[in-house]
Design an enzyme around this catalytic site. Sequence first.
Site, PDB file in Angstrom:
ATOM      1  N   ARG A  57       0.751  -1.155  -0.094  1.00  0.00           N
ATOM      2  CA  ARG A  57       0.158  -0.113  -0.043  1.00  0.00           C
ATOM      3  C   ARG A  57       1.080   1.226   0.042  1.00  0.00           C
ATOM      4  NH1 ARG A  57      -2.034   0.968   4.349  1.00  0.00           N
ATOM      5  NH2 ARG A  57      -0.984  -0.266   5.424  1.00  0.00           N
ATOM      6  N   LYS A 199      -8.338  -2.642   1.619  1.00  0.00           N
ATOM      7  CA  LYS A 199      -8.211  -1.822   2.680  1.00  0.00           C
ATOM      8  C   LYS A 199      -8.842  -0.426   2.578  1.00  0.00           C
ATOM      9  CE  LYS A 199      -5.772  -4.697   5.331  1.00  0.00           C
ATOM     10  NZ  LYS A 199      -6.333  -5.239   6.252  1.00  0.00           N
ATOM     11  N   HIS A 218      -9.870  -5.101  13.053  1.00  0.00           N
ATOM     12  CA  HIS A 218      -8.596  -5.726  12.390  1.00  0.00           C
ATOM     13  C   HIS A 218      -8.304  -6.987  13.042  1.00  0.00           C
ATOM     14  CE1 HIS A 218      -4.465  -5.562  10.262  1.00  0.00           C
ATOM     15  NE2 HIS A 218      -5.291  -6.093   9.608  1.00  0.00           N
ATOM     16  N   SER A 236       1.033  -7.304  11.281  1.00  0.00           N
ATOM     17  CA  SER A 236       1.424  -8.072  10.148  1.00  0.00           C
ATOM     18  C   SER A 236       2.796  -8.710  10.656  1.00  0.00           C
ATOM     19  CB  SER A 236       2.087  -7.414   8.853  1.00  0.00           C
ATOM     20  OG  SER A 236       2.621  -8.216   8.155  1.00  0.00           O
ATOM     21  N   LYS A 240      -1.482 -13.819  12.931  1.00  0.00           N
ATOM     22  CA  LYS A 240      -3.022 -13.974  13.095  1.00  0.00           C
ATOM     23  C   LYS A 240      -3.507 -14.694  12.154  1.00  0.00           C
ATOM     24  CE  LYS A 240      -4.180  -9.570  11.635  1.00  0.00           C
ATOM     25  NZ  LYS A 240      -4.832  -9.823  10.317  1.00  0.00           N
ATOM     26  N   THR A 241      -3.294 -14.907  10.711  1.00  0.00           N
ATOM     27  CA  THR A 241      -3.862 -15.786   9.930  1.00  0.00           C
ATOM     28  C   THR A 241      -3.377 -17.251  10.287  1.00  0.00           C
ATOM     29  OG1 THR A 241      -3.530 -14.079   8.058  1.00  0.00           O
ATOM     30  CG2 THR A 241      -3.970 -16.291   7.385  1.00  0.00           C
ATOM     31  N   ASP A 255      -9.029 -11.447   8.638  1.00  0.00           N
ATOM     32  CA  ASP A 255      -8.541 -10.286   8.794  1.00  0.00           C
ATOM     33  C   ASP A 255      -9.227  -9.045   9.246  1.00  0.00           C
ATOM     34  OD1 ASP A 255      -5.988  -8.525   8.131  1.00  0.00           O
ATOM     35  OD2 ASP A 255      -7.167  -7.950   6.441  1.00  0.00           O
ATOM     36  N   ARG A 319       1.980 -12.483  -1.666  1.00  0.00           N
ATOM     37  CA  ARG A 319       0.514 -12.698  -1.262  1.00  0.00           C
ATOM     38  C   ARG A 319      -0.160 -13.568  -2.191  1.00  0.00           C
ATOM     39  NH1 ARG A 319      -1.238 -10.016   3.233  1.00  0.00           N
ATOM     40  NH2 ARG A 319       0.119  -8.458   4.169  1.00  0.00           N
TER      41      ARG A 319
END
Length: 526
Positions: A57, A199, A218, A236, A240-241, A255, A319
């Site tokens: 981003r 996002k 988030h 990140s 988390k994932t 997410d 990704r």
Amino acid sequence: MSNRIPNGLDKLGLENIGEVYYNLSFDELQAHEVNKNECKISSTGTAMCDTGIFTGRSPKDKYFVDQAPSNENIFWGDINKKIEKEKFDKLFDLTKKQLSGKDIYVMDVYAGASQASRRSVRFISEVAWQAHFVKNMFIRPTEEELESFEPDFVVYNGCKTSNKEYKEMGLHSDVYVCFNIEDNVSIIGGTWYGGEMKKGIFSMMNYWLPLEGKLSMHCSANVGEDDDVCLFFGLSGTGKTTLSTDPKRALIGDDEHGWDENGVFNFEGGCYAKVIDLKEENEPEIFGAIVKNALLENVVADEVGNVDYSDTSKTQNTRVSYPIEHIKNHKEDLQAGHPKNIIFLSYDAFGVIPPVSKLTKEQAMYYFLSGYTAKVAGTERGIVEPVTTFSACFGEAFLPLHPTVYADLLGKKIDEHNVNVYLVNTGLNGRGERMSIKDTRACINGILNGSINDAEFETLPVFNLEVPKTLEGIKDNAILNPRNTWDDEEKFNETLRDLASKFIENFDRYKDSGSEVDHSKAGPQL
């Protein structure tokens, strides 16, 4: 291909439109991607695209139009920058000019699985793989729903143009990602990166929902067989994932979620996972999801399509996006009840935060507003020693409102639904070794099955965190207290106090926030 023309096509402000490819199927999109040389196909049947010079981003190029009434709600600053309506209109004209006279892809989708809270969003692009990305990442309406679909918000992705007059306009660069809240429009130019679309809508959900008394988050979420919902917050690289993808629990999402009067719901219909150094033995569910209909970004593959996930020559931020149904054990309606447990994931590179701590409600508010993690030496160019990162609510880059708005909402919901909250460190211990996934899983399992509540606890000084002395599945219980992993106790105490001072310094920004509660008293004390 659907022969339907999108409702309201004449209201988009585009001229001399060519073919309108409306909500194409995955097969049709892949055919377009290959025929237009946008993508190659991997050995597992996955489309592979490159996102150009931008592989992440562009947060410094994100703007909101400064106009009433939204300018009274937005928390202005480095995250949420102002742009005058006249400048936005000029960039909007530039974007529409880019998309006019072209074949365009129109994707109509939903953001939010809860019918009480969802938004209808229309994406317009001239790039097939960007339409594919949207199809992966958002909730796909049925054919019946498309018949009466009217967008609440429209995203114009003019990635092939850029703002050559940015210096004269006083903007950061020729890239722009702009939001006009009153007109329900967003425009993108100068960057091809798909994550800007994802996002961008997340930022808008973070604006809309809290003003309705609903919490936007988030985080990832899953649910057990007993309908016990768990939320995983983390920046990140904290896991988390990975940690929310559990074969024993149904994945709600990885997410972005909302929490309304009915419970927790996914904003999205897909997952967007990092694949750097991906190995099947470590993350079998994500590895298995990279098949036909998924979309890989910026990976390196050989001539027959075998991907080298260790190759960072294009970017560290490789990704994959894929529909959530690629995860076999997912919650089909993408929603569940109110959470039983909340887990804050932090990667502590200093070796002083415990592998797992039980938080009071007040501590939960403090660590939520802190949003702590750390970057370890060598992960990015120029980083030679650990660097602290504080991101409010574990997602500050996407919060249009003041962070305390989200924290106060979370506190009310914790009280209302009697939720347990924990802090889990997936980072380093005092020996500089990273917590193993096996040990972290044991900590998570102790939280989910409730066995952690049977443990005897001790208090970590300075931070005043409650740490279990033993936990089922941990081979060496000594690691649960970070002091035991340091050879030099004096050095441990020094490092502990130094990190505490960084927390306190960061939290100074909330002194005059106008929040209902002074959360600083729940943080470390020197």
